[in-house]
Design a protein around this motif. Structure first.
Motif, PDB file in Angstrom:
ATOM      1  N   ASP A 192     113.036  39.406-108.125  1.00  0.00           N
ATOM      2  CA  ASP A 192     111.879  38.192-108.907  1.00  0.00           C
ATOM      3  C   ASP A 192     111.372  38.370-109.598  1.00  0.00           C
TER       4      ASP A 192
ATOM      5  N   VAL B 151     114.448  38.178-112.909  1.00  0.00           N
ATOM      6  CA  VAL B 151     114.729  36.858-113.891  1.00  0.00           C
ATOM      7  C   VAL B 151     114.829  37.064-115.564  1.00  0.00           C
TER       8      VAL B 151
ATOM      9  N   HIS C  59     116.980  31.804-111.198  1.00  0.00           N
ATOM     10  CA  HIS C  59     116.656  31.882-109.953  1.00  0.00           C
ATOM     11  C   HIS C  59     116.738  30.287-108.841  1.00  0.00           C
TER      12      HIS C  59
ATOM     13  N   PRO D 267     120.138  36.722-106.531  1.00  0.00           N
ATOM     14  CA  PRO D 267     119.206  36.102-105.313  1.00  0.00           C
ATOM     15  C   PRO D 267     119.326  35.485-104.315  1.00  0.00           C
TER      16      PRO D 267
END
Length: 237
Positions: free
Chosen positions: A47, A73, A101, A137
């Protein structure tokens, strides 16, 4: 209403087990650990990049001479390109963790494919490397998506969450205690230096990473990157 709650919870639990749990039979082809017999473990981070927390984690890794794997990301790399470059320069491996995401893209496979492609382009432009590793994700394991990743020359990689409630940022010491307890030879541990690609306070995760590293070193573990653990390429030619 009460009568319906039980079946609803069972349905939700069953969906999670089938499409997101790394331990379900359907996880074949989406490895959550390596087959190493010696005490090696791969630290991974999802992330990010997310400042200042990604840089703080990089500082911890640097102080101990540890290389890790960061599943970035795309939009976050655009916000913090210098952090992605720093990670590459320090010898860490970067993987693809989608462009935005956003969960909704999973419902439209072609939309998710475009996200992966765009994220690949961003990472290649910023770092000069095109990832060969990808993590969906939430560890979403829809077969069509995994097939798409492989067609794109990407190796899907799962793992085990260091702590199931990390999103709520409980005590870093408590998260580390749980991560250490579940580590086995060949484990792929997942921490989050960001939150859903939107940033967020990850101060307790930084504490957890430091404590986990010290605890595993004391137990004789050595740290490797995911590509080393699984015997696959880190980047596309």
């Amino acid at each position: 209403m009460i009568v319906l709650i039980g079946p609803l919870l069972l349905a939700i639990g069953g969906a999670y087990w089938l499409l997101m749990s790394p331990f379900a039979p359907s996880s074949r082809g989406y490895p959550y650990r390596g087959s190493a017999a010696e005490r090696v473990v791969a630290l991974t981070f999802d992330d990010g990049p997310n400042e200042p927390y990604t840089s703080q984690i990089l500082d911890i890794l640097s102080a101990r001479g540890i290389r890790a794997t960061f599943f970035h990301v795309g939009h976050c790399v655009e916000r913090h390109p210098e952090v992605a470059v720093r990670a590459i320069d320090a010898g860490h491996v970067l993987g693809n963790h989608s462009l935005s995401h956003r969960f909704g893209t999973y419902l439209r496979p072609r939309a998710y494919e475009r996200e992966v492609e765009r994220s690949q382009q961003i990472l290649a432009r910023v770092t000069g490397r095109t990832p060969a590793l990808a993590r969906t994700p939430w560890l979403w394991r829809q077969p069509a998506l995994l097939r798409m990743l492989r067609r794109s020359g990407l190796h899907p990689v799962a793992g085990e969450f260091g702590h199931a409630l990390e999103v709520f940022q409980p005590s870093g010491v408590r998260m580390a205690r749980r991560a250490i307890a579940k580590t086995r030879p060949g484990s792929i541990l997942i921490f989050h230096d960001g939150f859903d690609g939107r940033g967020g306070n990850r101060a307790e995760t930084v504490v957890a990473v430091r404590e986990t590293i010290e605890g595993l070193l004391a137990r004789g573990y050595r740290f490797v990157t995911v590509d080393e653990l699984l015997g696959v390429p880190a980047y596309q030619a």
